[in-house]
Design a protein around this motif. Structure first.
Motif, PDB file in Angstrom:
ATOM      1  N   LEU A 195      -0.997 -14.434  -6.277  1.00  0.00           N
ATOM      2  CA  LEU A 195      -2.019 -14.788  -5.286  1.00  0.00           C
ATOM      3  C   LEU A 195      -2.863 -15.980  -5.710  1.00  0.00           C
ATOM      4  N   ILE A 196      -2.750 -16.401  -6.964  1.00  0.00           N
ATOM      5  CA  ILE A 196      -3.469 -17.590  -7.413  1.00  0.00           C
ATOM      6  C   ILE A 196      -2.720 -18.848  -6.994  1.00  0.00           C
ATOM      7  N   VAL A 203       2.787 -26.990 -10.768  1.00  0.00           N
ATOM      8  CA  VAL A 203       1.865 -25.868 -10.620  1.00  0.00           C
ATOM      9  C   VAL A 203       0.994 -26.147  -9.403  1.00  0.00           C
ATOM     10  N   GLU A 204       1.047 -25.268  -8.413  1.00  0.00           N
ATOM     11  CA  GLU A 204       0.267 -25.432  -7.190  1.00  0.00           C
ATOM     12  C   GLU A 204      -0.618 -24.213  -6.986  1.00  0.00           C
ATOM     13  N   PHE A 205      -1.834 -24.456  -6.431  1.00  0.00           N
ATOM     14  CA  PHE A 205      -2.814 -23.403  -6.202  1.00  0.00           C
ATOM     15  C   PHE A 205      -3.068 -23.251  -4.705  1.00  0.00           C
ATOM     16  N   TYR A 206      -3.423 -22.025  -4.302  1.00  0.00           N
ATOM     17  CA  TYR A 206      -3.786 -21.804  -2.911  1.00  0.00           C
ATOM     18  C   TYR A 206      -5.189 -22.321  -2.617  1.00  0.00           C
ATOM     19  N   ASP A 207      -6.087 -22.171  -3.575  1.00  0.00           N
ATOM     20  CA  ASP A 207      -7.476 -22.601  -3.379  1.00  0.00           C
ATOM     21  C   ASP A 207      -7.698 -23.913  -4.114  1.00  0.00           C
ATOM     22  N   HIS A 208      -7.673 -25.033  -3.369  1.00  0.00           N
ATOM     23  CA  HIS A 208      -7.816 -26.334  -4.004  1.00  0.00           C
ATOM     24  C   HIS A 208      -9.263 -26.701  -4.278  1.00  0.00           C
ATOM     25  N   GLU A 209     -10.222 -25.872  -3.853  1.00  0.00           N
ATOM     26  CA  GLU A 209     -11.614 -26.146  -4.160  1.00  0.00           C
ATOM     27  C   GLU A 209     -11.933 -25.849  -5.620  1.00  0.00           C
ATOM     28  N   PHE A 210     -11.171 -24.937  -6.230  1.00  0.00           N
ATOM     29  CA  PHE A 210     -11.441 -24.548  -7.610  1.00  0.00           C
ATOM     30  C   PHE A 210     -10.474 -25.189  -8.592  1.00  0.00           C
ATOM     31  N   HIS A 211      -9.217 -25.435  -8.162  1.00  0.00           N
ATOM     32  CA  HIS A 211      -8.219 -25.961  -9.093  1.00  0.00           C
ATOM     33  C   HIS A 211      -7.398 -27.048  -8.435  1.00  0.00           C
ATOM     34  N   ARG A 212      -6.974 -27.989  -9.238  1.00  0.00           N
ATOM     35  CA  ARG A 212      -6.112 -29.068  -8.760  1.00  0.00           C
ATOM     36  C   ARG A 212      -4.664 -28.767  -9.124  1.00  0.00           C
ATOM     37  N   ALA A 226       6.788 -18.329 -16.961  1.00  0.00           N
ATOM     38  CA  ALA A 226       5.407 -18.784 -16.824  1.00  0.00           C
ATOM     39  C   ALA A 226       4.546 -17.659 -16.268  1.00  0.00           C
ATOM     40  N   CYS A 227       3.247 -17.724 -16.581  1.00  0.00           N
ATOM     41  CA  CYS A 227       2.234 -16.846 -15.999  1.00  0.00           C
ATOM     42  C   CYS A 227       1.075 -17.728 -15.545  1.00  0.00           C
ATOM     43  N   LEU A 228       0.399 -17.280 -14.498  1.00  0.00           N
ATOM     44  CA  LEU A 228      -0.679 -18.072 -13.912  1.00  0.00           C
ATOM     45  C   LEU A 228      -1.825 -17.148 -13.526  1.00  0.00           C
ATOM     46  N   ASN A 229      -3.053 -17.519 -13.947  1.00  0.00           N
ATOM     47  CA  ASN A 229      -4.241 -16.820 -13.449  1.00  0.00           C
ATOM     48  C   ASN A 229      -5.358 -17.833 -13.270  1.00  0.00           C
ATOM     49  N   GLU A 230      -6.578 -17.360 -13.041  1.00  0.00           N
ATOM     50  CA  GLU A 230      -7.677 -18.260 -12.739  1.00  0.00           C
ATOM     51  C   GLU A 230      -8.128 -19.052 -13.958  1.00  0.00           C
ATOM     52  N   LYS A 231      -7.737 -18.633 -15.145  1.00  0.00           N
ATOM     53  CA  LYS A 231      -8.191 -19.322 -16.355  1.00  0.00           C
ATOM     54  C   LYS A 231      -7.200 -20.326 -16.905  1.00  0.00           C
ATOM     55  N   GLY A 232      -5.894 -20.083 -16.700  1.00  0.00           N
ATOM     56  CA  GLY A 232      -4.921 -20.999 -17.279  1.00  0.00           C
ATOM     57  C   GLY A 232      -3.508 -20.684 -16.873  1.00  0.00           C
ATOM     58  N   THR A 233      -2.580 -21.465 -17.434  1.00  0.00           N
ATOM     59  CA  THR A 233      -1.149 -21.288 -17.187  1.00  0.00           C
ATOM     60  C   THR A 233      -0.433 -21.133 -18.517  1.00  0.00           C
ATOM     61  N   LEU A 234       0.451 -20.151 -18.584  1.00  0.00           N
ATOM     62  CA  LEU A 234       1.191 -19.837 -19.803  1.00  0.00           C
ATOM     63  C   LEU A 234       2.674 -20.115 -19.576  1.00  0.00           C
ATOM     64  N   VAL A 245       5.782 -20.851 -27.208  1.00  0.00           N
ATOM     65  CA  VAL A 245       4.825 -20.356 -26.215  1.00  0.00           C
ATOM     66  C   VAL A 245       3.732 -21.405 -26.074  1.00  0.00           C
ATOM     67  N   PHE A 246       3.457 -21.817 -24.827  1.00  0.00           N
ATOM     68  CA  PHE A 246       2.507 -22.900 -24.573  1.00  0.00           C
ATOM     69  C   PHE A 246       1.475 -22.435 -23.564  1.00  0.00           C
ATOM     70  N   TYR A 247       0.182 -22.654 -23.874  1.00  0.00           N
ATOM     71  CA  TYR A 247      -0.900 -22.264 -22.974  1.00  0.00           C
ATOM     72  C   TYR A 247      -1.735 -23.477 -22.616  1.00  0.00           C
ATOM     73  N   ARG A 248      -1.998 -23.616 -21.320  1.00  0.00           N
ATOM     74  CA  ARG A 248      -2.801 -24.725 -20.818  1.00  0.00           C
ATOM     75  C   ARG A 248      -3.943 -24.167 -19.975  1.00  0.00           C
ATOM     76  N   PRO A 249      -5.192 -24.233 -20.455  1.00  0.00           N
ATOM     77  CA  PRO A 249      -6.325 -23.750 -19.644  1.00  0.00           C
ATOM     78  C   PRO A 249      -6.619 -24.697 -18.493  1.00  0.00           C
ATOM     79  N   HIS A 250      -7.191 -24.159 -17.420  1.00  0.00           N
ATOM     80  CA  HIS A 250      -7.534 -24.999 -16.265  1.00  0.00           C
ATOM     81  C   HIS A 250      -8.806 -25.788 -16.504  1.00  0.00           C
TER      82      HIS A 250
END
Length: 870
Positions: free
Chosen positions: A432-433, A449-458, A471-479, A492-497
Motif C-alpha cells: 500500500l506504500i 521505486v514508485e509511491f502512491y502518495d507523492h506528497e511525502f515521497h518522490r 525488495a521491501c518497501l515501507n514509509e521509512k526506506g527501501t530494502l 543486502v542494501f538499505y536506502r532510507p527515504h
C-alpha cells in the motif's frame, strides 16, 4: 562460442520445383519427402541408394507428418491422405476441405491429425475413425502453420493476421486459451516465409520467426518473450527446427544461410550456405539432419553438427532458453529432499543447466498415467490413456513414490508481495506504500521505486549492477537483496527515504555461498532469512542485532511489524507427504516468544501465497484456496488461532459462475482486504501496473447468493442481456415476496456477520491494549468500549429480526441472542425486553427479566466472566 562453416552435402533431386517438405519417422528409420509432383519419396536412414517411391498420390503436396507406422500428407486440392509405411501404399483419404491444405500435424499419441487450410476453421480428425471430427474456430483468419506441444495438450496456430492462437485440448471441446500477439508478422498462406511456432522439446516454450528476422522464444507459463536469437539472418526466415534434446536450433532463411545455434547462449555454432531452404528435419538420435528446398531438392547431411560441437547432441534434454528460468531458480533456491539416504543437493553440478534433467529424473518417476484421462471412453481426449515411458520428458510432472514411501515435499520459499520473472520484468515488491519493479537489461537491471502518495515521497530509479531480486518497501526506506555469484557474496542494501546526514544508505555482504530466501522491513528492524538456515536481524542502520537458527527448516518466508518478527518454515511431514508449515512470532526488542513453532492452519494440499501484518499489527495469511485468515490471541503463548475473515470463492461477484478470476494479496488495512484482481487465469500481476481493489471482510458462513435468470424482456425477448447485479436484485425481490422468508434470513445473516467481525476486532484490540497496558492510549480504551457497545447494538438488531419474523417457537433462539450481550449494567437487557414486548412475546419478556435478575444477583457468573467470544 565461435561459429564454423560446415562441409557441404550433395543435393538429391526428389521433386519438381515448388514447395518441398520432409519429416523423419519418430524412430529415425525413414525420411519422408513430399513435393509438387505426384511422387512421395521414402529414404532409408543409412542407405545411400535410391529411395522408395510412392506414385499413387496427389500433386502439389504441401505438408507431411509422420509416425512409425504411417504418415499423412496435405495437398493443395484440399485432401488429407493416409499412407501406410508397412506397405508403402496409399491407404485412404482422412479429410477433404474446400480450400488448399497448408499444414498437417499428428498428436504425440498418433490418434488425431490437425489440419490447417485456407478455410477459417482448423479441424481435428480421428486417425482410426475419421468420422470423429473436432472444429477449432476461435480464430478469425486462415491458419498458415500449426504445431502440437510435446505432450499433445496444446495446439498453436500461426494465422495470417499475425497472431498465434493457443488451444487447450484437455477438455471435451478444444478451448482457445490465449492469443499471442506482437511476435509474428502478417503473412499470406502461400508465402515461403515462416511464422511457425516450433515447440522446444522440454514443452515449456516455443520459438518463432519474427518480422525483424530474429527468432523469438515465448514461454508457455506466461506467454511472455524470453531469449531471442539475433544477428543471424538478413532475409526472411523460412524454416526452424530444434534438435531432439533442445540443445541446438537450426534455422534457414532467404539470405541463403542455414545456421545452427546453441540454445544456451544463442550463438551460431555452424553455418551452411544454401539457397531456397524451406524445411529442416533433425534425426531423432544421430548427428544427422535433412532439409529440402523450393527447387525440389533434398539434402541429407551426416555429421550435420561439426565435431567440435557434436557432443551437445548427446547431452540430456536441455531447458528452453528463458531470461530467468523458474525451474533453474527453483533448483538453486530450494533444498531437494533426500532420496534413499542421498541428498540430491550434494550431487555434482547442482543447479547447472546441463544437469537439470538428472536432478529432475531423481524426483519424477515414470510409472504414472498421463495427466488427462478419457473417463467415458469416447476418445475425445487427445492424449487419453497414454502412459509415460522412461524417455518421456520430466518437466512439469508430479513427484512419484519410491517403493512404499512418499518423498517429503517442502514448501518453497517466497518473498511476500513479489512476482516471478515474466519475460525480462518482475515486481520486487507490491504494497500500500508503493511498488518496486525491475527490468533485466542483460548486462544490468533497471530498478524503479514508485509511491502512491507523492506528497511525502518522490519516485526514483537507478541502474542496478548487483541484480537485486528481492525488495521491501515501507514509509521509512527501501530494502534490497541480490543472490550470490561465483565471485561475490549475496548483498543486502538499505536506502532510507529521508535522512539528516549526508549519506546513510548501507549494504552488508552475507557469508560466501549464503543466499537470501526472504526478508522483511519494519519501523525498527530488518529481518533476513537465508539458505544457511539463519534468521539475521539488523537495525535500520545496518547494525547486526541478532542471529539465530530457527527450529523449522528450510525457511519459507518472514514478515515483521514494529518489534515483532514472524518466521515460517517446514516442519514434520504430514500424511499427505507435505511438510507441515510452522510459524513462530517473537518480540525482538523484549526478547519474548509469543508463539513457538505453532502450525499454520492449511487445508490438505494448500499452500501459503502471502503473509503480512495488518495495519493494526495482526498477522494475516492468504492461502492457495483463496482464503484470507488472521491470527487471534497471538500475543499469548499457545492460545493463537487462525480465523477466516474472507473466502474469495464466496464473493457475490462470482455468484453467477460465469466470472473466473484470481486475487493477488497486497495488504489488510481499515478492516478490508486489498488485492489485485487477475483475469484470464493469471496468478500474478503484470505490466502496466493494475489498479488495487478492496473487499470487505466476510467470515464464510454460507454460500454466495446464487442469482436467478431474469425473465425475458417483453419488448425484445432477450434473456441474457442482464448484469449479475440485476439478477441478484431480482433474486432479493423474489425472496422478499415470501419465498421461505429469504429477506429476513439475509438480514439475520448480515447482522450475524457484523456481530462476528466486531467481536473479532474487539478481541484483537483487547489483546493489544492488554499487552501494552502501561502504554495504551485513552483513545484505544475508548474505542474498545465503543466496540463492545456496538456488539450489543448489533445483537439488539438481531433480536428484533427474530422477534419480528418468528413466533414463540423461536423464543429460545431469541433468548440465546440476549445471553450474548456484554453489557453488565442492565441497560441492554432492559432494551431487549422492550423489543420483545413490542412484538408481543410475553414469555420471552419474562425470560429476559429472569436473566437480568440472575446477572444482578451474581448467578450465571460464568457467562459474566467469559467476555471473549473467540
Amino acid at each position: 562460442m565461435a561459429s564454423l562453416i560446415a562441409s557441404r552435402p550433395r543435393p538429391r533431386p526428389a521433386h519438381t520445383q515448388g514447395s518441398t517438405r520432409c519429416a523423419y519417422t519418430p524412430d529415425g528409420s525413414k525420411l519422408v519427402t513430399v513435393g509438387s509432383n505426384n511422387t512421395i519419396r521414402l529414404y532409408k536412414t543409412g542407405f545411400d541408394g535410391e529411395p522408395t517411391n510412392i506414385d499413387d498420390c496427389q500433386e502439389q503436396n504441401l505438408a507431411v507428418s509422420t509416425s512409425n507406422d504411417f504418415f499423412v500428407v496435405g495437398s493443395e486440392d484440399g485432401t488429407v491422405s493416409y499412407y501406410s509405411l508397412e506397405s508403402n501404399l496409399f491407404d485412404r483419404f482422412l479429410l477433404r476441405t474446400s480450400l488448399p491444405v497448408r499444414d498437417v500435424a499428428l498428436t504425440p499419441d498418433n490418434k488425431w491429425c490437425a489440419v490447417a487450410s485456407d478455410e477459417l476453421t482448423v479441424k481435428l480428425v480421428g486417425i482410426e475413425d475419421n468420422t470423429k471430427l473436432l472444429n477449432l474456430n476461435g480464430h478469425g483468419k486462415p491458419t498458415k502453420h500449426l504445431t502440437f506441444d510435446p505432450k499433445g495438450s496444446m495446439l498453436t496456430l500461426s494465422c495470417t493476421d499475425g497472431v498465434i492462437y493457443v488451444y487447450s485440448l484437455t477438455a471435451e471441446h478444444p478451448e482457445l486459451i490465449r492469443k499471442v500477439d506482437g511476435v509474428i508478422g502478417r503473412l499470406e498462406t502461400e508465402s515461403e516465409a515462416s511464422c511457425r511456432a516450433v515447440w522446444h522439446p522440454d514443452g515449456r516454450a516455443f520459438a518463432v520467426p519474427t518480422p525483424t528476422r530474429d527468432i523469438q522464444v515465448v514461454s508457455k507459463n506466461d506467454w511472455e518473450k524470453q531469449r531471442v536469437f539475433t544477428n543471424g539472418h538478413s532475409g526472411d526466415i523460412t524454416a526452424l527446427a530444434w534438435s531432439p534434446n533442445g540443445a541446438l536450433l537450426a534455422s534457414a532463411a532467404k539470405d541463403k544461410k542455414l545456421l545452427v545455434w546453441s540454445t544456451k547462449d544463442q550463438s551460431v555454432v555452424a553455418r551452411y550456405e544454401y539457397p531456397n531452404v524451406i524445411d529442416i528435419a533433425w534425426h531423432p538420435t544421430k548427428n544427422l539432419a535433412s532439409f529440402t528446398t523450393s527447387d525440389g531438392e533434398v539434402f541429407i547431411c551426416p555429421e550435420f553438427v561439426p565435431e567440435q560441437f557434436a557432443s551437445m547432441l548427446s547431452l540430456p534434454k536441455q531447458p528452453a532458453p528463458f531470461i530467468h528460468d523458474p525451474l533453474a531458480e527453483l533448483t538453486l533456491n530450494g533444498r531437494r529432499p533426500e532420496t534413499n539416504g542421498t541428498n540430491l543437493a550434494s550431487r555434482p553440478r547442482r543447479g547447472s543447466l546441463d544437469s537439470l534433467d538428472d536432478l529432475l529424473d531423481a524426483d519424477y518417476g515414470d510409472d504414472d498415467d498421463g495427466f488427462v484421462v478419457d473417463d467415458d471412453g469416447a476418445g475425445y481426449t487427445l492424449n487419453a490413456g497414454r502412459k509415460r515411458g522412461a524417455n518421456d520428458d520430466p518437466f512439469g510432472q508430479r513427484p512419484s513414490k519410491r517403493g512404499n514411501f512418499v518423498q517429503p515435499q517442502h514448501h518453497v520459499s517466497f518473498q511476500p508481495g513479489s512476482t516471478p520473472w515474466r519475460g525480462n520484468r518482475k515486481y520486487l515488491c507490491l504494497n500500500l506504500i508503493g511498488f518496486v519493479w525491475t527490468v533485466d537489461q542483460d548486462s544490468h537491471n533497471t530498478v524503479t521505486v514508485e509511491f502512491y502518495d507523492h506528497e511525502f515521497h518522490r519516485d526514483f530509479h537507478f541502474t542496478d549492477t548487483f541484480l537485486y531480486d528481492k525488495a521491501c518497501l515501507n514509509e521509512k526506506g527501501t530494502l534490497f537483496s541480490c543472490p550470490p555469484k561465483e565471485d561475490s557474496p549475496a548483498v543486502v542494501f538499505y536506502r532510507p527515504h529521508e535522512t539528516w546526514t549526508q549519506r546513510s544508505d548501507w549494504h552488508i555482504e552475507l557469508p560466501k555461498g549464503e543466499a537470501v530466501l526472504a526478508m522483511s522491513l519494519s519501523e525498527t528492524f530488518i529481518t533476513v532469512t537465508t539458505t544457511g538456515n539463519y534468521v539475521r536481524i539488523y537495525t535500520l542502520f545496518g547494525i547486526p542485532y541478532r542471529v539465530y537458527r530457527p527450529k523449522s527448516t528450510p525457511i519459507v518466508t518472514c514478515a515483521s511489524w514494529r518489534d515483532y518478527v514472524l518466521t515460517m518454515g517446514n516442519g514434520p511431514v504430514g500424511a499427505d507427504g507435505m511438510c507441515r508449515l510452522l510459524y513462530s512470532i517473537e518480540n525482538i526488542k523484549r526478547d519474548e516468544i509469543c508463539q513457538n513453532e505453532d502450525t499454520v492452519a492449511l487445508p490438505e494440499g494448500a499452500t501459503v501465497k502471502s503473509v503480512f501484518f495488518s495495519d493494526n499489527g495482526d498477522p494475516c495469511i492468504y492461502d492457495s484456496t483463496g482464503t484470507l485468515l488472521t491470527l487471534l490471541h497471538w500475543r499469548q503463548p499457545s492460545r493463537a488461532s487462525w480465523i477466516p475473515v474472507l473466502d474469495t470463492k464466496l464473493l457475490p461477484r462470482l455468484a453467477s459462475g460465469r466470472k473466473h478470476e484470481n486475487y493477488f494479496p497486497i495488504a489488510v488495512a481499515d478492516n478490508k482486504f486489498h488485492c489485485i484482481i487477475l483475469k484470464g487465469g493469471d496468478q500474478y500481476p503484470y505490466f502496466p501496473r493494475p489498479l488495487l481493489s478492496e473487499f470487505e471482510f466476510s467470515i464464510p458462513l454460507s454460500s454466495a447468493p446464487r442469482p436467478r435468470k431474469k425473465k425475458p424482456n417483453n419488448l425484445d425477448g432477450n434473456e441474457n442481456e442482464h448484469s449479475d447485479d440485476e439478477m441478484l436484485d431480482s433474486d432479493a425481490e423474489d425472496n422478499a415476496d415470501g419465498e421461505g422468508g429469504g429477506k429476513a434470513d439475509n438480514e439475520a445473516l448480515a447482522l450475524t456477520q457484523s456481530y462476528l467481525l466486531k467481536s473479532l476486532h474487539t478481541a484483537q484490540l483487547s489483546d493489544m491494549v492488554s499487552s501494552s497496558s502501561s502504554r495504551s492510549s485513552a483513545s484505544q480504551r475508548a474505542l474498545l468500549a465503543r466496540l463492545q457497545l456496538d456488539i450489543d447494538k448489533t445483537l439488539l438488531q438481531l433480536l428484533a429480526v427474530e422477534c419480528r419474523e418468528g413466533g414463540e417457537e423461536r423464543g429460545m433462539r431469541a433468548l440465546d441472542v440476549v445471553r450474548l450481550m456484554r453489557d453488565r449494567s442492565g441497560r441492554m437487557l432492559e432494551a431487549a425486553g422492550k423489543v420483545a414486548e413490542r412484538y408481543g412475546h410475553s414469555v420471552l419478556v419474562a425470560k429476559i427479566r429472569e436473566l437480568g435478575e440472575e446477572r444482578v444477583s451474581g448467578i450465571g457468573g460464568e457467562e459474566e466472566e467469559d467476555d471473549d467470544e473467540f
